[in-house]
Design a protein around this motif. Structure first.
Motif, PDB file in Angstrom:
ATOM      1  N   GLY A 124       0.805  -1.202   0.000  1.00 38.58           N
ATOM      2  CA  GLY A 124       0.000   0.000   0.000  1.00 38.58           C
ATOM      3  C   GLY A 124       0.845   1.261   0.000  1.00 38.58           C
ATOM      4  N   LEU A 125       0.207   2.374   0.303  1.00 39.54           N
ATOM      5  CA  LEU A 125       0.857   3.682   0.273  1.00 39.54           C
ATOM      6  C   LEU A 125       0.983   4.238   1.687  1.00 39.54           C
ATOM      7  CD1 LEU A 125       1.898   6.065  -1.471  1.00 39.54           C
ATOM      8  CD2 LEU A 125      -0.459   6.933  -1.466  1.00 39.54           C
ATOM      9  N   TRP A 126       2.179   4.727   2.035  1.00 36.70           N
ATOM     10  CA  TRP A 126       2.478   5.264   3.351  1.00 36.70           C
ATOM     11  C   TRP A 126       2.962   6.707   3.221  1.00 36.70           C
ATOM     12  CZ3 TRP A 126       2.502   2.076   7.929  1.00 36.70           C
ATOM     13  CH2 TRP A 126       2.111   0.749   7.676  1.00 36.70           C
ATOM     14  N   SER A 139      -3.357   4.442   2.345  1.00 31.17           N
ATOM     15  CA  SER A 139      -4.170   3.789   1.329  1.00 31.17           C
ATOM     16  C   SER A 139      -3.687   2.362   1.116  1.00 31.17           C
ATOM     17  CB  SER A 139      -4.095   4.560   0.011  1.00 31.17           C
ATOM     18  OG  SER A 139      -4.763   3.873  -1.028  1.00 31.17           O
ATOM     19  N   SER A 140      -4.616   1.504   0.727  1.00 26.14           N
ATOM     20  CA  SER A 140      -4.249   0.134   0.371  1.00 26.14           C
ATOM     21  C   SER A 140      -3.735   0.048  -1.059  1.00 26.14           C
ATOM     22  CB  SER A 140      -5.462  -0.795   0.532  1.00 26.14           C
ATOM     23  OG  SER A 140      -6.521  -0.373  -0.319  1.00 26.14           O
ATOM     24  N   PHE A 141      -3.865   1.120  -1.806  1.00 23.50           N
ATOM     25  CA  PHE A 141      -3.370   1.152  -3.174  1.00 23.50           C
ATOM     26  C   PHE A 141      -1.854   0.966  -3.192  1.00 23.50           C
ATOM     27  CE2 PHE A 141      -1.262   4.152  -6.149  1.00 23.50           C
ATOM     28  CZ  PHE A 141      -1.410   3.404  -7.297  1.00 23.50           C
ATOM     29  N   GLY A 142      -1.358   0.048  -4.017  1.00 22.94           N
ATOM     30  CA  GLY A 142       0.062  -0.255  -4.071  1.00 22.94           C
ATOM     31  C   GLY A 142       0.725   0.318  -5.306  1.00 22.94           C
ATOM     32  N   PRO A 143       1.472   1.408  -5.185  1.00 17.90           N
ATOM     33  CA  PRO A 143       2.078   2.053  -6.359  1.00 17.90           C
ATOM     34  C   PRO A 143       3.306   1.307  -6.858  1.00 17.90           C
ATOM     35  CG  PRO A 143       2.782   3.183  -4.376  1.00 17.90           C
ATOM     36  CD  PRO A 143       1.790   2.128  -3.938  1.00 17.90           C
ATOM     37  N   CYS A 145       5.325   3.386  -8.878  1.00 19.16           N
ATOM     38  CA  CYS A 145       6.179   4.578  -8.909  1.00 19.16           C
ATOM     39  C   CYS A 145       5.396   5.722  -8.288  1.00 19.16           C
ATOM     40  CB  CYS A 145       6.633   4.928 -10.332  1.00 19.16           C
ATOM     41  SG  CYS A 145       5.400   5.805 -11.325  1.00 19.16           S
ATOM     42  N   LEU A 146       6.110   6.734  -7.801  1.00 17.62           N
ATOM     43  CA  LEU A 146       5.479   7.906  -7.192  1.00 17.62           C
ATOM     44  C   LEU A 146       6.244   9.160  -7.598  1.00 17.62           C
ATOM     45  CD1 LEU A 146       4.951   6.618  -3.530  1.00 17.62           C
ATOM     46  CD2 LEU A 146       3.125   7.104  -5.186  1.00 17.62           C
ATOM     47  N   ARG A 147       5.504  10.274  -7.713  1.00 19.14           N
ATOM     48  CA  ARG A 147       6.122  11.567  -7.994  1.00 19.14           C
ATOM     49  C   ARG A 147       5.185  12.670  -7.531  1.00 19.14           C
ATOM     50  NH1 ARG A 147      10.961  14.188  -9.254  1.00 19.14           N
ATOM     51  NH2 ARG A 147      10.494  16.111 -10.369  1.00 19.14           N
ATOM     52  N   HIS A 148       5.718  13.654  -6.803  1.00 18.72           N
ATOM     53  CA  HIS A 148       4.918  14.804  -6.387  1.00 18.72           C
ATOM     54  C   HIS A 148       5.407  16.022  -7.147  1.00 18.72           C
ATOM     55  CE1 HIS A 148       2.799  17.718  -3.906  1.00 18.72           C
ATOM     56  NE2 HIS A 148       2.150  16.718  -3.342  1.00 18.72           N
ATOM     57  N   ASP A 149       4.481  16.742  -7.789  1.00 15.32           N
ATOM     58  CA  ASP A 149       4.884  17.880  -8.613  1.00 15.32           C
ATOM     59  C   ASP A 149       4.520  19.220  -7.990  1.00 15.32           C
ATOM     60  OD1 ASP A 149       2.154  18.048  -8.928  1.00 15.32           O
ATOM     61  OD2 ASP A 149       2.163  17.856 -11.108  1.00 15.32           O
ATOM     62  N   GLY A 150       4.107  19.209  -6.726  1.00 14.54           N
ATOM     63  CA  GLY A 150       3.725  20.451  -6.071  1.00 14.54           C
ATOM     64  C   GLY A 150       2.231  20.671  -6.028  1.00 14.54           C
ATOM     65  N   ALA A 151       1.524  20.141  -7.010  1.00 10.09           N
ATOM     66  CA  ALA A 151       0.068  20.268  -7.047  1.00 10.09           C
ATOM     67  C   ALA A 151      -0.622  18.957  -6.747  1.00 10.09           C
ATOM     68  CB  ALA A 151      -0.382  20.782  -8.415  1.00 10.09           C
ATOM     69  N   ALA A 152       0.045  17.852  -7.027  1.00  9.88           N
ATOM     70  CA  ALA A 152      -0.595  16.546  -6.866  1.00  9.88           C
ATOM     71  C   ALA A 152       0.459  15.463  -6.699  1.00  9.88           C
ATOM     72  CB  ALA A 152      -1.481  16.229  -8.066  1.00  9.88           C
ATOM     73  N   LEU A 153      -0.001  14.326  -6.168  1.00  9.77           N
ATOM     74  CA  LEU A 153       0.821  13.133  -6.083  1.00  9.77           C
ATOM     75  C   LEU A 153       0.435  12.227  -7.242  1.00  9.77           C
ATOM     76  CD1 LEU A 153       2.863  11.395  -4.413  1.00  9.77           C
ATOM     77  CD2 LEU A 153       0.852  10.404  -3.270  1.00  9.77           C
ATOM     78  N   TRP A 154       1.410  11.868  -8.066  1.00 17.77           N
ATOM     79  CA  TRP A 154       1.183  10.998  -9.213  1.00 17.77           C
ATOM     80  C   TRP A 154       1.689   9.602  -8.888  1.00 17.77           C
ATOM     81  CZ3 TRP A 154      -1.068  12.906 -13.742  1.00 17.77           C
ATOM     82  CH2 TRP A 154      -1.240  14.296 -13.780  1.00 17.77           C
ATOM     83  N   ALA A 155       1.001   8.593  -9.407  1.00 15.94           N
ATOM     84  CA  ALA A 155       1.372   7.215  -9.110  1.00 15.94           C
ATOM     85  C   ALA A 155       1.175   6.333 -10.327  1.00 15.94           C
ATOM     86  CB  ALA A 155       0.542   6.667  -7.949  1.00 15.94           C
ATOM     87  N   ALA A 174      -4.815   9.653  -0.291  1.00 17.27           N
ATOM     88  CA  ALA A 174      -5.953   8.880   0.214  1.00 17.27           C
ATOM     89  C   ALA A 174      -6.817   8.366  -0.926  1.00 17.27           C
ATOM     90  CB  ALA A 174      -6.789   9.728   1.162  1.00 17.27           C
ATOM     91  N   ARG A 175      -6.910   9.142  -2.013  1.00 15.49           N
ATOM     92  CA  ARG A 175      -7.740   8.768  -3.152  1.00 15.49           C
ATOM     93  C   ARG A 175      -7.042   9.179  -4.441  1.00 15.49           C
ATOM     94  NH1 ARG A 175     -11.382  11.285  -6.490  1.00 15.49           N
ATOM     95  NH2 ARG A 175     -13.098   9.993  -7.289  1.00 15.49           N
ATOM     96  N   PHE A 176      -7.093   8.305  -5.446  1.00 12.78           N
ATOM     97  CA  PHE A 176      -6.486   8.590  -6.743  1.00 12.78           C
ATOM     98  C   PHE A 176      -7.552   8.604  -7.832  1.00 12.78           C
ATOM     99  CE2 PHE A 176      -2.733   7.350  -4.450  1.00 12.78           C
ATOM    100  CZ  PHE A 176      -1.708   8.085  -5.041  1.00 12.78           C
ATOM    101  N   ASP A 177      -7.431   9.564  -8.736  1.00 12.06           N
ATOM    102  CA  ASP A 177      -8.288   9.619  -9.910  1.00 12.06           C
ATOM    103  C   ASP A 177      -7.514   9.054 -11.093  1.00 12.06           C
ATOM    104  OD1 ASP A 177     -10.473  10.949  -8.648  1.00 12.06           O
ATOM    105  OD2 ASP A 177      -9.342  12.821  -8.744  1.00 12.06           O
ATOM    106  N   PRO A 178      -8.145   8.167 -11.864  1.00  6.31           N
ATOM    107  CA  PRO A 178      -7.457   7.616 -13.040  1.00  6.31           C
ATOM    108  C   PRO A 178      -7.136   8.706 -14.058  1.00  6.31           C
ATOM    109  CG  PRO A 178      -9.372   6.288 -12.451  1.00  6.31           C
ATOM    110  CD  PRO A 178      -9.461   7.555 -11.646  1.00  6.31           C
ATOM    111  N   VAL A 179      -5.918   8.675 -14.576  1.00  7.07           N
ATOM    112  CA  VAL A 179      -5.509   9.587 -15.637  1.00  7.07           C
ATOM    113  C   VAL A 179      -5.299   8.823 -16.940  1.00  7.07           C
ATOM    114  CG1 VAL A 179      -3.700  11.191 -16.395  1.00  7.07           C
ATOM    115  CG2 VAL A 179      -4.438  11.181 -14.001  1.00  7.07           C
ATOM    116  N   LEU A 180      -4.728   7.616 -16.841  1.00  8.17           N
ATOM    117  CA  LEU A 180      -4.460   6.810 -18.028  1.00  8.17           C
ATOM    118  C   LEU A 180      -4.730   5.342 -17.726  1.00  8.17           C
ATOM    119  CD1 LEU A 180      -3.191   6.353 -20.895  1.00  8.17           C
ATOM    120  CD2 LEU A 180      -1.000   6.089 -19.702  1.00  8.17           C
ATOM    121  N   ARG A 181      -5.459   4.708 -18.630  1.00  9.82           N
ATOM    122  CA  ARG A 181      -5.627   3.254 -18.636  1.00  9.82           C
ATOM    123  C   ARG A 181      -5.056   2.748 -19.948  1.00  9.82           C
ATOM    124  NH1 ARG A 181     -10.717   5.188 -17.028  1.00  9.82           N
ATOM    125  NH2 ARG A 181     -11.352   4.621 -14.902  1.00  9.82           N
TER     126      ARG A 181
END
Length: 204
Positions: A124-126, A139-143, A145-155, A174-181
């Motif tokens: 998960g995510l810590w 979150s139980s979501f298991g990334p 890769c991770l990257r924070h750009d100042g406005a959002a956390l990308w995974a 805590a919650r992720f919105d899909p950007v690419l499938r």
């Protein structure tokens, strides 16, 4: 640039804030023991840092605090998992900050260094809100890769197990919105043979 030992397999290099004078490098020697080096002259020369409280395994320099040049993070394999180690004195002394049961594939920091995220598919995510001293699961979501750009956390995520290949969080993970499938990618499509002389395939 600098005289880094040829016997060491260097895995990563990072530049500290405040200009390019402070540079860190990490790797492992032929025996598999972790090696950590620091330059204070823009990588013209490097000094291998004698460490206290740090494990023997190969080190992977994960990041430097964006506002504090002496605070560095490194990941080290530990059994089937990974340990995140933190130093606040430029690599001389280290303390274990977090441990995952599986591979720790994700690491990210906020632009001010106050928040740090780690995680992996099995754990998960810590997140830490005290500059990497303590972590709590968000979150139980298991990334992968991770990257924070100042406005959002990308995974990144394993698209076969998660609802997306790339996601974006604006609430600290805590919650992720899909950007690419990957199944949203349209190709392949055929190019016009009359213009290219042959059938060529591309992606759109």
């Amino acid at each position: 640039l600098g005289a880094l030992r040829a016997e060491v397999t260097w895995s990563n290099l990072d530049v500290a804030p405040g200009g390019a004078a402070r540079v860190y490098a990490s790797g492992a020697d032929a025996s598999g023991r972790g090696v950590f080096a620091r330059s204070d002259d823009g990588a013209a020369t490097f000094t291998e840092v004698s460490r206290e409280g740090e494990p023997e395994g190969a080190m992977y320099l994960s990041g430097v605090d964006p506002t504090r040049a002496d605070v560095v993070y490194a990941r080290v394999p530990e059994g089937l998992g990974t340990a995140l180690w933190r130093s606040d004195d430029a690599g001389r002394r280290w303390s274990r900050a977090a441990v995952t049961q599986g591979p720790m594939l994700g690491f990210a920091m906020s632009p001010d260094g106050a928040s740090v995220w780690v995680g992996g598919p099995d754990d998960g995510l810590w997140r830490s809100d005290d500059r990497g001293v303590t972590f709590a699961r968000v979150s139980s979501f298991g990334p992968t890769c991770l990257r924070h750009d100042g406005a959002a956390l990308w995974a990144c995520a394993d698209w076969s197990r998660a609802p997306f290949a790339l996601g974006r969080s604006t609430d600290g993970g805590a919650r992720f919105d899909p950007v690419l499938r990957f199944d949203d990618v349209l190709g392949p499509f055929a190019c016009d043979p009359s213009k290219h002389g042959a059938t060529v395939y591309g992606w759109q």
